[in-house]
Design a protein around this motif. Structure first.
Motif, PDB file in Angstrom:
ATOM      1  N   ASP A 171      11.605 -53.528 -45.429  1.00 13.11           N
ATOM      2  CA  ASP A 171      11.775 -53.330 -43.530  1.00 13.11           C
ATOM      3  C   ASP A 171      13.312 -53.728 -43.028  1.00 13.11           C
ATOM      4  N   ASP A 172      13.274 -53.261 -41.794  1.00 13.61           N
ATOM      5  CA  ASP A 172      15.108 -53.531 -41.259  1.00 13.61           C
ATOM      6  C   ASP A 172      16.066 -53.789 -42.140  1.00 13.61           C
ATOM      7  N   THR A 173      16.386 -52.949 -43.519  1.00 15.56           N
ATOM      8  CA  THR A 173      16.932 -53.582 -44.232  1.00 15.56           C
ATOM      9  C   THR A 173      18.382 -52.366 -45.046  1.00 15.56           C
ATOM     10  N   MET A 174      19.566 -53.079 -44.518  1.00 12.86           N
ATOM     11  CA  MET A 174      20.627 -51.655 -44.858  1.00 12.86           C
ATOM     12  C   MET A 174      21.086 -51.694 -46.347  1.00 12.86           C
ATOM     13  N   VAL A 175      20.608 -50.403 -46.581  1.00 12.05           N
ATOM     14  CA  VAL A 175      20.970 -50.162 -48.269  1.00 12.05           C
ATOM     15  C   VAL A 175      21.854 -49.302 -48.446  1.00 12.05           C
ATOM     16  N   HIS A 176      23.282 -50.456 -49.174  1.00  9.31           N
ATOM     17  CA  HIS A 176      24.276 -49.191 -49.549  1.00  9.31           C
ATOM     18  C   HIS A 176      24.210 -49.138 -51.151  1.00  9.31           C
ATOM     19  N   TRP A 177      24.056 -47.821 -51.633  1.00  8.57           N
ATOM     20  CA  TRP A 177      24.251 -47.479 -52.728  1.00  8.57           C
ATOM     21  C   TRP A 177      25.834 -46.423 -53.449  1.00  8.57           C
ATOM     22  N   ALA A 178      26.406 -46.316 -53.913  1.00  8.13           N
ATOM     23  CA  ALA A 178      27.667 -45.824 -54.470  1.00  8.13           C
ATOM     24  C   ALA A 178      26.490 -45.763 -56.808  1.00  8.13           C
ATOM     25  N   PRO A 179      26.916 -44.006 -56.766  1.00  7.77           N
ATOM     26  CA  PRO A 179      26.395 -43.508 -58.307  1.00  7.77           C
ATOM     27  C   PRO A 179      27.452 -44.244 -59.112  1.00  7.77           C
TER      28      PRO A 179
END
Length: 223
Positions: A215-223
């Motif tokens: 909740d309210d978290t910024m998720v940063h994703w890269a392949p």
């Protein structure tokens, strides 16, 4: 939860470091001291390499791990060793480090002492976490001894974690303390972890511990 996607991990590391620098600067404008909590493992190391050179008042920044293996700081598996070598260098060498390990055979013998300094620094200003393909975050592993205590509404600051799936005893911040952070970030890479994140969103925290902090978290994703 908000998801940000990057073309590669280099761009993720640079962007996250710049985001954290801005949040730290803003927090220092509001508070006398701020608490930055970071994960161990290899994933955040390139981000540390950028963040440690940022020009801000690091002498007013407390740095703490989200979790730690119960091994001496010089041990090859120590998360503290990585943080000291990759983050607490350059300008960031002026930051104060709050340890999650003390010399004792088992964490239960010294957790109260470790919690004293941490409790004084709370709440967490900025929390950065990682996630495994098994949907664990920090050292909150599915099925682990200590998971229920770490997920409880009245959980202590630190919880010992034991699991047959990991080599060392762990000490982890509880979900309650992590969710008290003013800003939360989750760093993940690869298709397997992206798929795990999608699964976690439809499960409870007992099966997918990372769900406890989304909740309210910024998720940063890269392949």
């Amino acid at each position: 939860m908000k998801l940000l996607e990057y073309p590669d991990y280099e761009m993720l590391a640079i962007d996250v470091a710049n985001t954290l620098a801005g949040e730290l600067t803003a927090a220092l404008d509001r508070e006398g001291r701020v608490l930055l909590t970071v994960p161990g493992g290899k994933t955040p190391a390139p981000m540390f390499d950028v963040l440690c050179g940022v020009d801000l008042d690091w002498s007013r920044v407390d740095v703490m791990l989200s979790d730690e293996r119960w091994v001496p700081e010089v041990h090859v598996r120590s998360n503290t060793k990585l943080v000291r070598e990759r983050l607490l260098v350059g300008r960031a060498a002026k930051a104060r480090y709050l340890p999650l390990y003390a010399k004792a055979e088992e964490p239960e013998k010294v957790l109260a002492e470790l919690e004293v300094c941490i409790a004084e620094a709370l709440p967490i200003s900025i929390l950065v976490l990682g996630m495994g393909a098994d949907m664990h975050t920090a050292s909150l592993f599915p099925g682990a001894d200590g998971l229920d205590a770490a997920l409880a509404d009245d959980a202590p600051v630190l919880v010992p974690i034991r699991s047959s799936h990991v080599e060392d005893i762990r000490v982890s911040l509880s979900a309650r303390v992590m969710n008290g952070a003013i800003s939360k970030h989750l760093l993940i890479t690869g298709e397997a972890k992206r798929a795990a994140l999608d699964r976690a969103r439809g499960q409870g925290a007992e099966q997918a511990p990372v769900a406890a902090i989304l909740d309210d978290t910024m998720v940063h994703w890269a392949p």
